[in-house]
Motif scaffolding. Structure first.
Motif, PDB file in Angstrom:
ATOM      1  N   ARG A   1      42.011   5.166  39.556  1.00  0.00           N
ATOM      2  CA  ARG A   1      41.756   6.558  39.961  1.00  0.00           C
ATOM      3  C   ARG A   1      42.951   7.238  40.602  1.00  0.00           C
ATOM      4  O   ARG A   1      42.881   7.703  41.727  1.00  0.00           O
ATOM      5  CB  ARG A   1      40.610   6.611  40.978  1.00  0.00           C
ATOM      6  CG  ARG A   1      39.263   6.287  40.422  1.00  0.00           C
ATOM      7  CD  ARG A   1      38.211   6.579  41.464  1.00  0.00           C
ATOM      8  NE  ARG A   1      38.163   5.547  42.480  1.00  0.00           N
ATOM      9  CZ  ARG A   1      37.576   4.367  42.299  1.00  0.00           C
ATOM     10  NH1 ARG A   1      36.997   4.094  41.167  1.00  0.00           N
ATOM     11  NH2 ARG A   1      37.561   3.479  43.253  1.00  0.00           N
TER      12      ARG A   1
ATOM     13  N   TYR B   1      44.581   9.964  39.482  1.00  0.00           N
ATOM     14  CA  TYR B   1      44.583  11.427  39.429  1.00  0.00           C
ATOM     15  C   TYR B   1      43.336  11.948  40.130  1.00  0.00           C
ATOM     16  O   TYR B   1      42.223  11.785  39.656  1.00  0.00           O
ATOM     17  CB  TYR B   1      44.658  11.909  37.980  1.00  0.00           C
ATOM     18  CG  TYR B   1      45.963  11.521  37.344  1.00  0.00           C
ATOM     19  CD1 TYR B   1      47.147  12.078  37.808  1.00  0.00           C
ATOM     20  CD2 TYR B   1      46.036  10.571  36.338  1.00  0.00           C
ATOM     21  CE1 TYR B   1      48.365  11.708  37.272  1.00  0.00           C
ATOM     22  CE2 TYR B   1      47.250  10.200  35.795  1.00  0.00           C
ATOM     23  CZ  TYR B   1      48.410  10.769  36.265  1.00  0.00           C
ATOM     24  OH  TYR B   1      49.619  10.402  35.741  1.00  0.00           O
ATOM     25  N   LYS B   2      43.556  12.552  41.297  1.00  0.00           N
ATOM     26  CA  LYS B   2      42.421  12.866  42.162  1.00  0.00           C
ATOM     27  C   LYS B   2      41.740  14.182  41.786  1.00  0.00           C
ATOM     28  O   LYS B   2      40.548  14.334  41.968  1.00  0.00           O
ATOM     29  CB  LYS B   2      42.883  12.951  43.625  1.00  0.00           C
ATOM     30  CG  LYS B   2      43.540  11.695  44.117  1.00  0.00           C
ATOM     31  CD  LYS B   2      42.517  10.631  44.504  1.00  0.00           C
ATOM     32  CE  LYS B   2      43.205   9.460  45.165  1.00  0.00           C
ATOM     33  NZ  LYS B   2      42.689   8.171  44.730  1.00  0.00           N
ATOM     34  N   ARG B   3      42.519  15.143  41.301  1.00  0.00           N
ATOM     35  CA  ARG B   3      41.925  16.468  41.103  1.00  0.00           C
ATOM     36  C   ARG B   3      40.938  16.449  39.947  1.00  0.00           C
ATOM     37  O   ARG B   3      41.134  15.759  38.958  1.00  0.00           O
ATOM     38  CB  ARG B   3      43.021  17.488  40.840  1.00  0.00           C
ATOM     39  CG  ARG B   3      43.159  18.435  42.014  1.00  0.00           C
ATOM     40  CD  ARG B   3      44.164  19.495  41.692  1.00  0.00           C
ATOM     41  NE  ARG B   3      45.495  19.058  42.060  1.00  0.00           N
ATOM     42  CZ  ARG B   3      46.592  19.396  41.374  1.00  0.00           C
ATOM     43  NH1 ARG B   3      46.494  20.135  40.304  1.00  0.00           N
ATOM     44  NH2 ARG B   3      47.768  18.997  41.785  1.00  0.00           N
ATOM     45  N   LYS B   4      39.890  17.260  40.091  1.00  0.00           N
ATOM     46  CA  LYS B   4      38.836  17.209  39.077  1.00  0.00           C
ATOM     47  C   LYS B   4      39.302  17.792  37.754  1.00  0.00           C
ATOM     48  O   LYS B   4      38.853  17.386  36.693  1.00  0.00           O
ATOM     49  CB  LYS B   4      37.603  17.950  39.577  1.00  0.00           C
ATOM     50  CG  LYS B   4      36.838  17.122  40.571  1.00  0.00           C
ATOM     51  CD  LYS B   4      35.673  17.873  41.161  1.00  0.00           C
ATOM     52  CE  LYS B   4      35.244  17.216  42.447  1.00  0.00           C
ATOM     53  NZ  LYS B   4      35.489  18.042  43.626  1.00  0.00           N
ATOM     54  N   THR B   5      40.197  18.770  37.835  1.00  0.00           N
ATOM     55  CA  THR B   5      40.636  19.391  36.588  1.00  0.00           C
ATOM     56  C   THR B   5      41.579  18.479  35.812  1.00  0.00           C
ATOM     57  O   THR B   5      41.751  18.641  34.618  1.00  0.00           O
ATOM     58  CB  THR B   5      41.361  20.712  36.877  1.00  0.00           C
ATOM     59  OG1 THR B   5      42.311  20.471  37.903  1.00  0.00           O
ATOM     60  CG2 THR B   5      40.390  21.781  37.293  1.00  0.00           C
TER      61      THR B   5
END
Lengths: 472, 417, 122
Positions: A417, A419-423
């Motif tokens: 995980r 890449y934390k941003r939802k987009t």
């Protein structure tokens, strides 16, 4: 006349069909194997306390070797980052491979280096070493700086190996960013060795473009903004979390990326060190594996799926093309040098699985694909295409490619995980949608070009222009 | 080149789409009779299985006669379903994890504050127990245990004792013990670790059972835990160990012994062990603790069957650096035609005496890099006499170039051996 | 009395800060060496406590920077772990005034801080 043509067509059709089905099946099997391997790794290592390695006098000493060629923009910061890696007993060897920029002056000044009388044990032949430097400042005791004539990356690494003193060495790219605990994670398999000798461990490479970096360390992980780099993020996720993970489980791993790998020094030297080829990282693994088999020793190459190393990926097609061209040439060269292994039972899984996989799917696949496209064009010209069937096949391949990519993204999400941003994930999905149509043909073209260049006898790296990490 | 490529690709794509459209139109004209035939057939079937019929129709009508077409279509549908469900799963998973992480962070911070009040301010244990009475879920208990362990490992003395008291007062040891009965091996492992760190002995019986577990990792961890929790026979496991004792386990044991201040035995007891890895562990411990009394037993190991043991015996003697062992090493050097010669000289260099100076000088003409270099170090380590000797050799004009380089290397203070 | 604590473990950072705050010091905390070095440039501290292994800039380099680059003379205490004795020696050479090995007693830390501050005032 017509009949023979018909038969030829039939043969071609079934050949391409069978080849693609085999590829798809292989990919699916690899996805399953890597899932098992990843799950096992995570379960085993989740509660491991790596800090015990820091406070024990038994922990093996290691040498970190970083070849640098014209890295003046980032050499000081990256050396500093290397110096603050979490490890107790290690030395850092920066090898200046005859840089033509100001990296020599910069580093000598920044770290108070002076030339020492160093007697090098030239067990591996290298270009002339102009001088070895050490710091007069006690805080940089770990640092050794080698200034040598230009001889290529393999030569610089060999010089570093000659100077290194410890049983284990780590080869890294000086321009990539190493996670603080990378050495601890890489050394752990070596400490666990019992009956099988561990000869090398390698880690996952991630893409650093557009991440926020301060003083050679990542502060915030971002998804790259440019489309070509985003596509490479997908590619790397698939290659490292699925491909290599599965291969390490099958004990057929043939490649540890040059950007980060730990090796048993004695075995590397005995087998002749890095060789003069564009794919020196892959060639070395194949060679040391071969050496161990020929010495009748049990061995293992370990792989660590944790993201340990972040490297800058090419941002435009021109440089990407050069890189892929080089990779293609490196692959062919390694396969050619070690063709003896091909379906040779003596070399075990490497001979029966690993090598054939590289031969058919990493090298020939792109050639066949190009051939297939040409064949398709011929068919179109002769008006022998069933368009509906072609369309069905196209959708089939396309949906497979996306399903495979999304599976890789799932693995990433379930494990590390980063890449934390939802987009970010949505963006990666969109990238996966366009990748098979836009990027894939280009990458086939690049590797085709690599093949052509190789057989025309072109060598060398091709210039890799670096932007240097932007300061913030 | 990049621009050209873009145009070529675009052109190809356009051509492809265009020809598709053209072809589709042509096909329509040719296949009308066929399709009417199929469409009649469909009217005869039932409505309930319409979707399947649609697919059959699709496969049979528009594609060449091939029974696998329908399979392809099904696989495609499976792929598409996979893609969509993976997207949905990833997103819900991401939200779930983000929520948990946030809660963890908040709780961790809160708990740390409360515990600090208890440890360093005037809040009593009863007051703090009341505050923590809302810690009743597994999730919360695990976070609290995490904070307590972190503090416990970093502090000593009264503070540490107070943390332990709090752990027991809040009945968290029961929670840790429950983990030992879990079916998941990694939760068992966690339970063992918690109990051993917090020195809670209530799980001992269960841990003794794990000692015979089939799972490698669990078995090793249980050994470690018992070293700590059953202090009357801490090192008994070394006698019983049959499998190779990996460096990783040795490192863990070492850390445990040091961190817990467990009383050190005389490690020479294990120098005769049949398990070579145990012998090596004993040698390492002797080296670290400088248990000088065992040098005589170590000297005997120089003739051990196993080469790794011999190697560590040489290294250990070097680290201890007792002058009386030098003669044994020199003897070994002269008899053994082995790979350890450089190592022997390295060890000898730490116990070099003036009387051995000629021996080392004679080695300088040896054609081995490491031996030459280590001999130089040996001469240098003798002291003033050695330094004089080295300079003397350096100033003789016809001294071999390689020897001169070795001496210069050794004399440079920035080079560390 | 202003003290800067530089430690990458948040729980420990909180605990030490709380304890020293109770002892009556004014505490500033930094999560890593980078933040600490910036704070040291902009503010004056009477004492610095720094961990050994930290991201961005480790304890050594921080000490080195304080002494060589910023030319500041306030006392520095280094936190280290058991088994890292060699690094302690190096830290002392680099300019640390004292060290304390984890695990440690919080009271011992207070006493050492007191002594150093008194010594520095003379």
């Amino acid at each position: 006349m017509n009949e023979t043509l018909f038969i030829i067509e039939k043969i071609f059709n079934s050949f391409f069909l069978i080849f693609s089905i085999v590829i798809f099946l292989t990919y699916i099997i690899m996805a399953i194997i890597s899932a098992i391997a990843l799950f096992e790794y995570i379960q085993k290592n989740r509660s491991v306390d790596y800090s015990v390695l820091l406070s024990s006098p038994f922990t093996p000493s290691i040498s970190v070797i970083a070849p640098a060629f014209n890295e003046g923009k980032s050499i000081i910061e990256n050396t500093r980052a290397l110096l603050s890696l979490y490890y107790n007993d290690f030395e850092i060897i920066i090898v200046n491979d005859g840089s033509t920029d100001d990296s020599f002056d910069k580093i000598v000044k920044a770290y108070d280096l002076i030339k020492v009388d160093y007697y090098v044990n030239m067990r591996l032949k290298t270009k002339n070493i102009r001088g070895i430097y050490k710091s007069t400042n006690k805080s940089f005791q770990k640092l050794t700086f080698i200034d040598k004539e230009n001889g290529g990356k393999f030569d610089a690494l060999n010089a570093g190996i000659n100077v290194s003193k410890n049983d284990l060495f780590v080869a890294i790219d000086v321009d990539s960013i190493i996670e603080s605990d990378a050495l601890l994670k890489l050394v752990k398999p070596f400490t666990e060795e019992t009956d099988k000798k561990i000869i090398a461990t390698g880690g996952v490479i991630r893409i650093v473009n557009d991440c926020e970096i301060i003083d050679g360390q990542i502060v915030k992980i971002n998804l790259p903004k440019k489309i070509w780099t985003k596509i490479q993020v997908l590619e790397y996720t698939r290659a490292f979390l699925m491909g290599r993970m599965a291969w390490s489980k099958l004990d057929g791993l043939l490649l540890i990326s040059g950007a980060l790998g730990m090796f048993n020094r004695e075995i590397v030297i005995e087998s002749g060190g890095y060789a003069d080829t564009v794919g020196e990282d892959m060639e070395l693994i194949v060679r040391i594996r071969r050496y161990m088999v020929e010495q009748n020793q049990k061995y293992k190459v370990e792989y660590i799926p944790d993201p340990l190393c972040w490297t800058e990926a090419p941002e435009n097609l021109k440089i990407l093309g050069r890189q892929r061209n080089r990779w293609a040439r490196g692959t062919i060269d390694t396969l050619r040098i070690h063709k003896k292994i091909f379906f040779n039972k003596k070399y075990g899984k490497m001979g029966m699985l690993g090598y054939p996989y590289w031969f058919f799917f990493e090298w020939l696949a792109s050639l066949f694909e190009a051939l297939g496209l040409m064949y398709l064009i011929v068919l179109i010209v002769l008006d022998r295409v069933n368009w509906n069937f072609l369309f069905l096949m196209f959708i089939f391949v396309y949906s497979f490619a996306i399903a495979f990519s999304s599976w890789a993204l799932l693995y990433e999400e379930l494990t590390f995980r980063k890449y934390k941003r939802k987009t970010d994930l949505l963006k990666l999905y969109l990238t996966a949608l366009i990748e098979p149509i836009i990027y894939h043909p280009i990458s086939v073209f690049f590797s085709l070009k690599g093949n052509i260049d190789y057989f025309r006898g072109k060598t060398g790296w091709g210039e890799m222009k670096k932007t240097g990490f932007k300061k913030k | 080149m990049q621009n050209k490529l873009k145009y070529i690709i675009l052109l190809l794509l356009l051509l492809f789409v265009f020809s598709l459209i053209l072809k589709a139109k042509n096909n329509d004209n040719i296949e009308t009779t066929d399709s009417t035939y199929y469409s009649i057939a469909i009217h005869d079937n039932y409505y309930e299985i319409e979707s399947e019929n649609f697919l059959t129709e699709l496969a049979n009508k528009t594609l060449p006669k091939n029974k696998y077409n329908i399979v392809f279509i099904f696989i495609i549908i499976i792929f598409i379903i996979t893609i969509i469900s993976v997207v949905i799963f990833i997103y819900s998973f991401k939200l779930f994890i983000a929520g948990i992480d946030f809660r963890k962070k908040m709780l961790k911070s809160d708990y740390t504050d409360y515990i600090n009040e208890y440890l360093f301010a005037d809040t009593s244990i009863d007051e703090i127990s009341v505050i923590f009475s809302n810690v009743n879920t597994k999730f919360r208990k695990n976070i609290l245990i995490g904070v307590l362990i972190e503090l416990y490992m970093n502090f000593t003395g009264d503070t540490q004792k107070n943390i332990q008291i709090l752990y027991k007062k809040l009945k968290l040891d029961i929670h840790s013990e429950e983990k030992l009965s879990s079916k998941m091996w990694n939760i068992k492992l966690l339970g063992m670790k918690e109990l051993s760190i917090m020195q809670a002995k209530r799980g001992n019986k269960k841990i003794l059972k794990i000692l015979n577990s089939k799972n490698d990792i669990l078995r090793k961890e249980s050994q470690l835990v018992l070293v700590k929790l059953l202090p009357f026979v801490p090192f008994a496991f070394l006698d019983a160990l049959e499998k190779p004792f990996s460096l990783w386990e040795q490192i863990n044991i070492y850390n445990l012994i040091i961190n817990e201040n467990i009383e050190q035995p005389e490690y020479s007891l294990w120098l005769n062990s049949k398990n070579n890895s145990v012998v090596i562990f004993a040698l390492r411990m002797i080296m670290d603790l400088r248990q000088i009394d065992s040098i005589n037993t170590i000297v005997l190991l120089l003739k051990h069957k196993d080469s790794e043991v011999r190697k560590y015996a040489i290294i250990t003697l070097g680290k201890i650096g007792d002058f009386s062992t030098a003669k044994h090493l020199i003897k070994m050097y002269e008899t053994e035609h082995c790979i350890f010669k450089p190592l022997i000289i390295k060890s000898l260099s730490k116990m070099s005496e003036p009387k051995n100076i000629e021996f080392f000088v004679s080695l300088l003409s040896c054609n081995h890099y490491e031996i030459r270099l280590q001999s130089c170090y040996a001469i240098k380590n003798i002291g003033r006499i050695g330094l004089v000797k080295l300079n003397e050799i350096l100033n003789i004009e016809n001294t071999d170039k390689e020897i001169k380089k070795s001496i210069l290397h050794v004399l440079d203070k920035l080079n560390i051996n | 009395m202003k003290i800067l604590i530089c430690e990458d473990d948040e729980i420990m950072l909180k605990a030490i800060s709380f304890k020293l705050n109770r002892d009556g010091y004014e505490i500033t905390s930094a999560k890593n060496g980078k933040i600490a070095s910036e704070m040291i440039i902009s503010q004056d501290f009477d004492l610095v406590i720094t961990d050994h292994l930290m991201p961005y800039i480790n304890g050594f380099e921080l000490i080195n920077m304080i002494r060589q680059e910023f030319k500041k003379t306030m006392p520095i205490i280094m936190l280290s772990r058991i088994g890292q004795e060699e690094s302690v020696v190096e830290a002392l050479k680099a300019g640390a005034d004292d060290y304390i090995t984890k695990p440690f007693s919080p009271n011992e830390l207070s006493i050492r801080i007191q002594k150093l501050i008194i010594k520095n005032q003379k």
